[in-house]
Motif scaffolding. Structure first.
Motif, short mmCIF file in Angstrom:
data_model
loop_
_atom_site.label_atom_id
_atom_site.label_comp_id
_atom_site.label_asym_id
_atom_site.label_seq_id
_atom_site.Cartn_x
_atom_site.Cartn_y
_atom_site.Cartn_z
N ALA A 90 64.60 34.73 -2.13
CA ALA A 90 65.99 34.79 -2.82
C ALA A 90 66.47 33.22 -2.62
O ALA A 90 67.30 32.41 -4.11
CB ALA A 90 66.97 35.53 -2.18
N ASN A 91 66.81 32.54 -2.30
CA ASN A 91 67.61 31.15 -1.81
C ASN A 91 67.04 29.86 -2.02
O ASN A 91 67.69 29.32 -2.40
CB ASN A 91 68.27 30.97 -0.47
N VAL A 92 65.66 30.40 -2.37
CA VAL A 92 64.92 29.32 -3.19
C VAL A 92 64.87 29.28 -3.80
O VAL A 92 65.06 28.57 -4.96
CB VAL A 92 63.39 29.23 -2.33
N GLU A 93 64.58 30.38 -4.72
CA GLU A 93 64.14 30.71 -6.90
C GLU A 93 65.73 30.10 -6.85
O GLU A 93 65.59 29.47 -8.26
CB GLU A 93 64.26 31.62 -6.64
N ARG A 94 67.10 30.27 -6.19
CA ARG A 94 68.32 30.37 -6.31
C ARG A 94 68.04 28.92 -6.74
O ARG A 94 68.92 28.28 -7.94
CB ARG A 94 69.64 30.67 -5.43
N ALA A 95 67.74 27.76 -6.02
CA ALA A 95 68.07 26.56 -6.18
C ALA A 95 66.62 26.02 -7.17
O ALA A 95 66.51 24.53 -7.10
CB ALA A 95 68.01 25.70 -4.71
N GLY A 96 66.21 26.88 -7.26
CA GLY A 96 65.01 25.74 -9.09
C GLY A 96 63.59 25.85 -8.21
O GLY A 96 63.18 25.37 -8.46
N GLY A 97 63.25 27.09 -7.10
CA GLY A 97 62.01 26.43 -6.42
C GLY A 97 61.30 27.70 -5.75
O GLY A 97 62.14 28.57 -6.64
N ILE A 98 60.03 27.61 -6.41
CA ILE A 98 59.19 29.02 -6.86
C ILE A 98 58.57 29.43 -5.40
O ILE A 98 57.74 28.66 -4.87
CB ILE A 98 57.55 28.99 -7.73
N VAL A 99 58.75 30.56 -5.35
CA VAL A 99 57.83 30.78 -3.66
C VAL A 99 56.68 31.84 -3.99
O VAL A 99 56.98 32.78 -4.66
CB VAL A 99 58.83 31.83 -2.87
N HIS A 100 55.48 30.89 -3.35
CA HIS A 100 54.10 31.90 -3.69
C HIS A 100 53.75 32.81 -2.34
O HIS A 100 53.68 32.15 -1.45
CB HIS A 100 53.76 30.58 -3.47
N TRP A 101 54.16 33.90 -2.80
CA TRP A 101 53.72 34.71 -0.76
C TRP A 101 52.06 35.26 -0.91
O TRP A 101 52.23 35.12 -1.68
CB TRP A 101 54.61 36.11 -0.90
N CYS A 102 51.80 34.58 0.45
CA CYS A 102 50.20 34.50 0.19
C CYS A 102 50.07 35.18 1.77
O CYS A 102 50.29 34.83 2.92
CB CYS A 102 49.95 33.17 0.22
N SER A 103 49.15 36.33 2.03
CA SER A 103 48.52 36.78 2.64
C SER A 103 47.34 36.31 3.46
O SER A 103 47.38 36.24 5.22
CB SER A 103 47.95 38.39 2.57
N THR A 104 46.70 35.98 3.01
CA THR A 104 45.93 34.93 3.45
C THR A 104 45.77 33.83 3.02
O THR A 104 46.28 33.71 2.34
CB THR A 104 44.57 36.10 2.50
N ALA A 105 44.62 33.30 4.01
CA ALA A 105 44.24 31.87 3.50
C ALA A 105 43.02 31.41 2.10
O ALA A 105 43.89 30.42 1.18
CB ALA A 105 43.25 31.26 4.87
N ASP A 106 42.77 32.39 1.96
CA ASP A 106 42.10 32.49 0.37
C ASP A 106 43.28 32.70 -1.03
O ASP A 106 43.67 31.74 -1.87
CB ASP A 106 41.29 33.63 -0.05
N GLU A 107 44.04 33.06 -0.69
CA GLU A 107 45.48 33.27 -1.51
C GLU A 107 45.93 32.21 -1.70
O GLU A 107 46.86 31.43 -2.63
CB GLU A 107 46.48 34.73 -1.29
N ALA A 108 46.48 32.05 0.13
CA ALA A 108 46.49 30.07 0.09
C ALA A 108 46.31 29.38 -0.81
O ALA A 108 46.97 28.61 -1.23
CB ALA A 108 47.26 30.26 1.44
N ARG A 109 45.11 28.88 -0.97
CA ARG A 109 44.43 28.02 -1.57
C ARG A 109 44.54 28.30 -2.90
O ARG A 109 44.70 27.76 -3.78
CB ARG A 109 42.90 27.74 -0.60
N ALA A 110 44.48 28.94 -3.20
CA ALA A 110 44.48 30.22 -4.67
C ALA A 110 45.89 29.42 -5.78
O ALA A 110 45.84 28.95 -6.15
CB ALA A 110 44.04 31.40 -5.05
N ALA A 111 46.67 29.92 -4.88
CA ALA A 111 48.31 28.67 -5.35
C ALA A 111 48.64 27.80 -5.06
O ALA A 111 49.07 27.61 -6.78
CB ALA A 111 49.05 29.97 -4.42
N VAL A 112 47.99 27.02 -4.00
CA VAL A 112 47.65 26.16 -4.29
C VAL A 112 47.18 24.79 -5.36
O VAL A 112 47.76 24.22 -6.27
CB VAL A 112 47.62 25.08 -2.65
#
Lengths: 258, 475, 233
Positions: free
Chosen positions: B73-95
């Protein structure tokens, strides 16, 4: 610390390697303990502290063996072990084998609290500061890992060795670095173990000492075996042999009786 | 990253035979412990800080879900975006998605172990985006297509000739007759080349040493300044962070920072410790316009509530490997995956499976040095032993070992039979070694005797002698 | 959603559901109070001692410093430093009012270019927000008047710092920031970026041997303005 009075009843935990390889260390321990004023007994029901099973991940065998120890060593004022590693097993590890069994855990805690490594028992409990022993040699002392890091044994052997007539201590670099024994590690990963002990023997050689001492048979066999493979003339002994003044008629580790 | 952990023994043989590696290990080995010791000696409160560090991490882990939500919530308040990734696949896709949305062609990268764990570089390359590692050590490893051999000194296994040779191979636009007289020349060439990359990059990817819930900040710690250039110059900054990097407050992070550099390089503090909170503010003259945090689980949550939870305290300082005699015998690549040394021997089986990484927790003498220097007091030997227990329970340990253990245990449970067996053993061995007191070879003991003699027993067991003396009334 | 997957997996491990509200309250209170942990004794000393510790640590970390009595003395100190190190006399400078107020015209040969740093800048001059004596660490929060690039792009990094802004421990610097800084975007006190800088950039990646000036500045020079009467012994 004032020595406990009157003469405490001490059970000697001989350990597998002393029993099998170097019985004289057991007799040295008895002599040192009796000289310090202890009544020493050797419970016959003892075998092994269980480390081989414990460190192989066989917790259930380790527990079974530990229960045997709890029976064998009940009722003594102290249990004394001429090994930092077996001592560490009893003091630091064994109680946790029974984390899920409060009654046994309590017995194990009680045993742990009464268990000491030999040299630290002499200094820290019996208040021994000097010994009547002679050994004309320049020695170097290796700090075995479990004794050092689990039981805090560092100053005690050096303090007692300082009272041995004729003995000078020449410290090696990295005396606290593992010699590569590691129980079954030395046969599971012999390449790594051999390189580690070769690093150790280099440090030993640099001291110019003619005698290598330590408080654990495993490390001693490992270092002696390597020194002898390298053709070194450094003699290897358990520290208790020197402290008990038994070097006269006992050949060093890995050398034949003349 | 390719998993080579099952081939640990072969990796070790190769490492022991690799003279270049052995020379680098021998050279580097004394440096880390002496520097750490000096830094610790200079801070009398260090031991107390270790307890504090452990407690901060334990507190956070016990409330990790709560703090993660506050953090996001605090990241987003400061204008950032959080990408929650359970797995390595999700993280690679997010990046990849962030990079593609930004129209990225080149991406600069700060040193990040989680990036190695996820294999970000290969994924970006496969999609036409060029990642450029900017940490000097990571840069040469990327050129050489090698993985890091250490988590904070990734290329210490290479020597000056390796650097020179690699630079000549890829910096082909530079005069072929240029000379590298000293390390400085290598550094200058890398600095110049990477400066161009920093300025040209569309996206900068860093890791994170800490995340701070209270402020929504990610923290990176570097000495070179590459991580800062990576996260300052491009239009988009992506911070990759696994969930256990979180701490509640700035004060919590500060206490851990007092431990980190001292444990790692022996510095009192790293040169750059940077707290990033959100994207560029409207009035700022520099900084990235987008700030993303790729928040990665990839196996961590599964460690919570197990005997391996304590491993999640790790702050990746490398003190354990810096003080490990096994690590400094075999080098980091022998461990066969991203994380070497004692911390790797616990973490790797958690992340890739103990069936793959079973050797790692076994290849330890349990000397305990790692635990004694760990800034957050992770009981590494104990955790390695837990992996051995898992292997034993799942029958993954070698059958010969199990059989020997079972035979030994059967006797050890029966003191009288044990006495007989040991007495026979001691006598046989003693007789075999009667001439020299030792053996240079023995059937079934090749592991021992390949590199050392086997001292033989005195001849009779303690208990046999003791019984005899008792009988003779001499005791 | 992955967020729920992760949070639920954590809760399964912790053997509970979402944190009960009474416990959450306690954790929010802890964050609001952000309690300090142990602060090492080394910086718990008098003001002159703290300044001396700060300067000692600057040098320990391969930085240099000049101590000047007031802002008026800065142009000369800067000019002397640049000349002594054979450095160009033009530099990028933080567009901070305190730096603008320095009588630069006393040294007409020095050229300041207020703004962010460019890749071509060899020298930069930053405004020091605060510094931590404990480790000789400069505290540089990003702001329109304190661009981050100035900390990084030049070869020689100079910082003007008031002695009154030298604190003992990092926690005191956070307190300054908490008290003085309002970030409109987040509603909190953290700007986009806070850099803690301890010495010039360095690397030991080549043969485990330390070299200064890896990617960031090779030189760090602090011009300390003695504006704090308590800092004099």
């Amino acid at each position: 610390m004032t020595p406990p009075s009157p003469a405490p009843r001490v059970a000697l935990f001989v350990t597998c390697l002393v029993d099998l390889h170097r019985p004289s260390v057991g007799f040295a321990a008895i002599k040192l303990l009796e000289d310090a004023g202890c009544r020493v007994e050797v419970p016959l029901a003892q075998t092994c502290c269980g480390q081989p099973a414990y460190n192989a991940g066989d917790r259930s065998t380790a527990r079974d063996l530990a229960r045997g120890l709890l029976d064998a060593f009940g009722g003594y004022d102290y249990v004394v072990v001429p090994s930092g590693s077996c001592g560490g097993m009893l003091r630091a590890h064994m109680p946790h084998l029974f984390d899920d069994d409060p009654n046994t855990r309590a017995r194990a805690d009680a045993l742990a609290g009464r268990t000491y490594e030999l040299v630290s028992f002499l200094t820290d409990v019996m208040g021994v500061t000097t010994l009547d022993a002679t050994c004309a040699a320049t020695a170097t002392y290796h700090d075995s890992c479990a004794g050092l890091r689990e039981l805090g044994i560092k100053a005690q052997p050096r303090a007692l060795l300082a009272s041995v007539a004729g003995l000078t201590l020449s410290e090696m670099a990295d005396a606290e670095v593992c010699c590569g024994f590691g129980g079954t590690f030395c046969v599971k990963y012999p390449d790594i173990s051999t390189r580690m002990v070769a690093d150790k023997t280099k440090d030993i050689a640099k001291t110019g000492a003619g005698l290598l001492l330590a408080g654990d048979m495993g490390c001693l066999l490992n270092m002696a075996g390597r020194l002898q493979r390298e053709g070194s003339t450094v003699q290897v002994r358990h520290v208790a042999e020197v402290l008990a003044g038994m070097t006269g008629d006992l050949p060093p580790i890995g050398e034949a009786r003349r | 990253m390719q998993i080579r952990s099952p081939a640990f023994k072969a990796n070790v043989s190769a490492a022991l035979a690799d003279e270049r590696l052995q020379k680098a290990l021998e050279f580097t080995r004394p440096a880390f412990p002496s520097r750490r010791a000096a830094a610790v000696a200079d801070l009398p409160e260090f031991e107390q800080l270790r307890d504090i560090g452990r407690d901060i991490k334990n507190h956070t882990l016990a409330n990790l879900d709560f703090y993660l939500e506050i953090y996001a919530a605090n990241v987003e308040r400061a204008g950032g975006i959080v990408h929650w990734c359970s797995t390595a696949d999700e993280a690679r896709a997010a990046v990849l998605a962030i990079c593609e949305k930004a129209g990225a062609r080149t991406v600069t990268k700060g040193k990040s172990m989680i990036s190695e764990e996820l294999g970000i570089n290969a994924h970006l390359e496969a999609h036409g985006i060029t990642p450029v590692e900017t940490d000097l050590g990571e840069y040469i490893l990327q050129i050489r297509n090698e993985g890091p051999s250490h988590i904070i000194a990734p290329a210490f296994h290479l020597n000056r000739n390796d650097w020179e040779e690699s630079f000549r191979k890829v910096h082909t636009d530079l005069p072929a007759d240029r000379v590298f007289n000293e390390r400085r020349d290598i550094l200058t060439e890398a600095r110049t080349r990477l400066r161009e990359k920093f300025l040209a990059a569309d996206v900068g990817i860093t890791g994170a040493n800490f995340l701070i819930a209270e402020t929504g900040s990610s923290v990176i710690v570097t000495n070179e300044g590459n991580g800062d250039l990576t996260q300052t110059l491009p239009r988009v900054h992506i911070a990759l962070a696994s969930i256990e990097k979180l701490v509640p407050t700035l004060e919590d992070a500060t206490s851990l920072l007092r431990l980190l550099a001292r444990s790692a390089t022996g510095q009192d503090f790293s040169v750059y410790t940077t707290f990033s909170t959100g994207a560029r503010r409207s009035e700022d003259l520099d900084g990235p316009g987008e700030y993303h945090v790729v928040l990665i689980d990839n196996g961590r949550s599964g460690m919570i509530g197990t005997e391996f939870q304590e491993m999640l305290r790790c702050i990746r300082c490398a003190a354990c490997m810096n003080h490990c005699p096994v690590y400094f015998t075999v080098g980091g690549h022998s461990y066969g995956w991203v994380y070497p040394g004692p911390m790797g021997s616990v973490l790797t089986p958690s992340l890739i499976g103990v069936d793959q990484a079973g050797h790692l927790p076994n290849a330890s003498t349990f000397c305990g040095k790692c635990e004694s220097v760990c800034p957050v007091k992770i009981p590494l030997p104990k955790l390695m032993r837990h992996w051995r227990e898992h292997e034993f329970e799942r029958h993954l340990s070698p059958s010969a070992v199990r059989t020997n253990l079972a035979i030994w245990a059967w006797f050890a449970m029966r003191p009288q039979l044990y006495r007989i067996a040991t007495r026979i053993g001691a006598r046989v061995l003693g007789w075999l070694g009667r001439k020299k007191g030792r053996l240079s070879s023995l059937p079934l003991a090749g592991g021992w005797t390949a590199g050392r003699d086997l001292p033989t027993p005195e001849g009779d067991t303690f208990f046999a002698r003791y019984a005899r003396l008792q009988r003779e009334g001499k005791l | 959603m992955s967020k729920d997957t992760i949070l639920n997996a954590i809760r399964r491990g912790l053997k509970r559901g979402p944190l009960p509200e009474d416990q959450a309250l306690g954790l929010r209170a802890r964050m609001a109070a952000h309690p300090r942990h142990l602060i090492p004794a080394r910086s718990r000393i008098d003001r002159p001692g703290q300044i001396a510790l700060f300067l000692r640590n600057i040098e320990k970390e391969f930085g240099t410093f000049t101590r000047v009595p007031d802002l008026d003395a800065i142009p000369e100190a800067v000019a002397d430093y640049l000349t002594a190190n054979n450095l160009p006399s033009d530099f990028a400078m933080a567009p901070h009012p305190e730096l603008a107020a320095i009588p630069w015209s006393n040294r007409p040969l020095l050229t300041q270019r207020p703004g962010r740093a460019q890749a071509s800048d060899l020298v930069s001059l930053q405004h020091g927000y605060a510094a931590v004596a404990e480790t000789g660490t400069l505290v540089l929060p990003a702001a329109a008047v304190r661009p981050t690039t100035l900390n990084l792009l030049s070869d020689t990094f100079m910082v003007v710092l008031r002695a009154s802004r030298v604190v003992g421990a990092y926690e005191e610097a956070w307190d300054l920031l908490r008290a003085e800084n309002r970030d409109e975007r987040s509603g909190g006190f953290m700007p986009r970026n806070v850099m803690l800088v301890t010495g010039p950039s360095r690397s030991a990646d080549i043969e485990s041997t330390l070299e200064l000036g890896a990617h960031g500045p090779r030189r760090l020079h602090v011009v300390l303005v003695d504006d704090d009467p308590a800092a004099f012994a």
